[in-house]
Design an enzyme around this catalytic site. Structure first.
Site, PDB file in Angstrom:
ATOM      1  N   LYS A 283     -14.697   0.713  11.091  1.00 26.78           N
ATOM      2  CA  LYS A 283     -13.539   1.371  11.665  1.00 26.78           C
ATOM      3  C   LYS A 283     -14.006   2.534  12.538  1.00 26.78           C
ATOM      4  O   LYS A 283     -14.852   3.325  12.139  1.00 26.78           O
ATOM      5  CB  LYS A 283     -12.626   1.879  10.547  1.00 26.78           C
ATOM      6  CG  LYS A 283     -11.188   2.101  10.949  1.00 26.78           C
ATOM      7  CD  LYS A 283     -10.307   2.327   9.727  1.00 26.78           C
ATOM      8  CE  LYS A 283      -8.841   2.420  10.145  1.00 26.78           C
ATOM      9  NZ  LYS A 283      -7.952   2.608   8.971  1.00 26.78           N
ATOM     10  N   GLU A 369       4.878  -0.979  -2.049  1.00 32.70           N
ATOM     11  CA  GLU A 369       6.066  -0.151  -2.215  1.00 32.70           C
ATOM     12  C   GLU A 369       6.907  -0.570  -3.409  1.00 32.70           C
ATOM     13  O   GLU A 369       7.460   0.274  -4.123  1.00 32.70           O
ATOM     14  CB  GLU A 369       6.920  -0.210  -0.934  1.00 32.70           C
ATOM     15  CG  GLU A 369       6.268   0.399   0.291  1.00 32.70           C
ATOM     16  CD  GLU A 369       5.413  -0.594   1.069  1.00 32.70           C
ATOM     17  OE1 GLU A 369       4.904  -0.221   2.141  1.00 32.70           O
ATOM     18  OE2 GLU A 369       5.261  -1.751   0.608  1.00 32.70           O
ATOM     19  N   ARG A 397      11.339  -1.662   1.908  1.00 34.24           N
ATOM     20  CA  ARG A 397      10.638  -2.779   1.289  1.00 34.24           C
ATOM     21  C   ARG A 397      10.755  -2.769  -0.232  1.00 34.24           C
ATOM     22  O   ARG A 397      10.350  -3.720  -0.888  1.00 34.24           O
ATOM     23  CB  ARG A 397       9.160  -2.726   1.708  1.00 34.24           C
ATOM     24  CG  ARG A 397       8.978  -2.760   3.215  1.00 34.24           C
ATOM     25  CD  ARG A 397       7.531  -2.570   3.613  1.00 34.24           C
ATOM     26  NE  ARG A 397       6.704  -3.663   3.169  1.00 34.24           N
ATOM     27  CZ  ARG A 397       5.802  -4.284   3.925  1.00 34.24           C
ATOM     28  NH1 ARG A 397       5.625  -3.905   5.164  1.00 34.24           N
ATOM     29  NH2 ARG A 397       5.080  -5.245   3.444  1.00 34.24           N
TER      30      ARG A 397
END
Length: 632
Positions: A283, A369, A397
């Site tokens: 990354k 979530e 969600r």
């Protein structure tokens, strides 16, 4: 757009067809140019930098190996997709990224035929790509469906639901796991390359399938052979789980080796059934500040390329996120029963200080979530005081868990809802403009919206002390600059605050638009009320306002449908009070991207627009008729 530096290859690669015409020996140089272009462009626009820098070689290899856009590339979330945008005819428009009327920061179907599925929330790619693969099979279409998902997104339950189903239906589907959470391990070397070529090559595939047929009549031997193959692969690859789900697992391989990626993808194109390719990337690759601190450079404001310094906010006040973070630490010091939960939003929700100070009371459940809400419910059952920090758009969600596991059981779970209302550059997928509508209908829930930083702190305390489900929703960014009182005081439940007394018109403001309401009130000589509570409403004040004014205006940073204004209309109907109402909020549309100030103006929620809309409603003939009706 003027190029910030010379690019020998990039200007000619206007589409994937042009990319596929390049000799393979030029591709590493193209990768360098794309990476430098992303750094330069994002330094001016802001955006999701680190993830996109990590997928440059993978993006090139995918478009080189597959016949896009006929073959479908489904990028999870879209954080990784800047190189994809650049290679699919959108390089010149990257200067407009996340700006009003410009390119979306995520993939978007209406933006390009190379974006077969829109994204912004995580963990949807495998389900979507599988749906496309099933559709192709039913319609007799011979094309490839590829899902590219990150190691964070694959932690969500939805991804495993899709993997499980894909293994069951057996469609031709390629799932690529972009693993950028670790350095490339020693097994991603010569031996790994050799094994990858072996396991994806035609000889291995032919022998594997032929062996299955030959042993199909001898189940015990077939099972032995299958297990033997798994054990041999298990010694060199961590793919047992995906094999058990019905995938042929390959990897991990170096996600920055273009030739290896192209060869591997080229081989996998010819394999039938579900395939799983594990690639390891770095990354932030190519930009030292992002490599050293990928979390900080995950989503950035404009920054100085030379120093890496990110542009500071020009707002005068403290951010609501920082207010929450400080309150959380202060409250935890006062109450050892407080525990804090977040679904992978530690930094974004302002919880770093709490996590470092109280690590044993901090729970980052990753992108889960649903689990976060029910975990909090379980904790509340046993006497803990859970605080769930979550973005408004992500709370959507976990709606079933909020209803079934929290509200129906009246459990003291507190929601600290960040990024409520208009979010700006992230656009529609991250807009927090529905929470008042979907929360206020839940039984037992206390729902508040602060007008400034200090009120936010006091509301957080009020919610925490409430014996039942509670929620405080606050916007992204900074407040108006109101001084914060360190002492915490519980607000009287369901009581609004009269901020300005005027005549004829009353503006009922819910949340962060109060300063716009006050400015409009001064110009119109209107009464202005800081409503504070969306549920329960201050019914007695509503009754009084309806008696003393000829127009009530509700103002909210939420969808008009079902929002706070709807709550006011319902309450007045219960009171049997007939009075003209003007509901100001987000209209029934897909919200745009852009600066918050631009969007407030576009939706008629800045003070000038509020004044104009009220004056338009207060025509002399209307006002006279209303006054007669009220006085009769």
């Amino acid at each position: 757009m003027t190029e910030p530096r010379p690019y020998p290859l990039l200007p000619a690669v206007h589409a994937p067809d042009a990319l596929r015409a390049l000799p393979r020996n030029l591709l590493p140089g193209l990768a360098d140019e794309i990476r430098q272009f992303i750094i330069s462009s994002t330094s001016r626009t802001g955006g999701h930098l680190a993830a996109s820098l990590g997928t440059v070689e993978l993006t090139i290899a995918l478009h080189y190996a597959f016949n896009t856009p006929d073959d479908r590339l489904v990028w999870d979330v879209g954080h990784q997709a800047y190189a994809h945008k650049i290679l699919t005819g959108r390089r010149e428009a990257m200067a407009t990224l996340r700006h009003k009327g410009g390119l979306s920061g995520f993939t978007k179907r209406s933006e390009s035929p190379y974006d077969p599925f829109g994204a912004g929330h995580s963990s949807t790619s495998i389900s979507a790509a599988l749906g496309m693969a099933i559709a192709d099979r039913l319609q007799g279409l011979a094309r490839h469906s590829v899902a590219i998902i990150g190691d964070g997104a694959i932690s969500a339950g939805m991804a495993y639901e899709a993997l499980n189903h894909a293994g069951h239906v057996g469609c031709d589907l390629l799932v690529i796991l972009n693993d950028n959470d670790m350095s490339i391990s020693p097994n991603v070397g010569g031996m790994s390359k050799y094994l990858t070529k072996l396991l994806t090559g035609k000889l291995y595939s032919t022998v594997r399938e032929g062996g299955k047929k030959a042993l199909s009549g001898v189940p015990s031997i077939q099972e032995f052979a299958r297990r033997a193959e798994e054990h041999v692969k298990g010694m060199v690859v961590p793919g047992t789980l995906f094999e058990e789900l019905g995938f042929n697992y390959i990897g991990p391989i170096d996600g920055h080796d273009i030739n290896l990626l192209i060869d591997t993808l080229g081989n996998l194109k010819h394999h039938k059934g579900p395939q799983f390719l594990h690639v390891v990337t770095k990354k932030g690759k190519g930009y030292t500040p992002a490599e050293n601190n990928p979390c900080t450079y995950h989503g950035v404001a404009p920054f100085n390329i030379e120093t890496g310094k990110i542009e500071a906010s020009r707002a005068a006040g403290v951010s609501y996120t920082a207010v929450f973070g400080q309150w959380l630490c202060d409250m935890a010091a006062a109450d050892p029963q407080l525990v804090a939960i977040t679904p992978a939003m530690r930094e974004g929700s302002g919880m770093v200080g709490f996590a470092e100070t109280y690590p044993e009371r901090f729970f980052d459940v990753s992108i889960a979530e649903q689990h976060a809400i029910t975990l909090a419910a379980g904790m509340a059952c046993e006497g803990l005081k859970p605080v769930v920090a979550i973005y408004s758009t992500f709370l959507q969600r976990a709606y079933d868990q909020l209803i079934h596991d929290v509200a129906l059981q009246n459990l003291p779970v507190m929601l600290a809802i960040d990024r409520a209302g208009i979010v700006g550059p992230d656009g529609a997928t991250h807009a927090g403009v529905y929470d008042l509508s979907y929360l206020r209908c839940l039984p037992n829930l206390l729902l508040m919206a602060p007008a400034d930083e200090n009120e936010c702190r006091q509301m957080l305390y009020t919610a925490y002390r409430h014996d039942g489900p509670s929620a405080v929703r606050y916007p992204r960014g900074s407040g108006p600059g109101v001084a914060i009182t360190p002492a915490m005081q519980q607000l009287p439940i369901g009581k609004a605050e009269l901020r300005r007394r005027g005549t004829d018109i009353a503006i009922l403001s819910f949340g962060s638009l109060l300063h716009e309401a006050l400015a409009a009130g001064d110009e119109l000589d209107a009464t202005v009320v800081n409503m504070r509570f969306v549920k329960p409403l201050d019914i007695e004040l509503l009754r009084k306002l309806a008696l003393e004014h000829i127009l009530l205006v509700t103002l909210e940073d939420n969808a008009v449908q079902g929002g706070a204004g709807s709550a006011v209309a319902e309450a007045l109907a219960e009171l049997n009070r007939t009075i003209p109402l003007l509901h100001l909020g987000i209209p029934d549309c897909v919200t745009a991207q852009g600066d918050r100030s631009e969007l407030l103006s576009d939706y008629g929620l800045d003070h000038r627009s509020i004044v104009t809309r009220i004056r338009s409603r207060m025509r002399p003939d209307t006002c006279n008729a209303v006054a007669v009706a009220l006085n009769s």
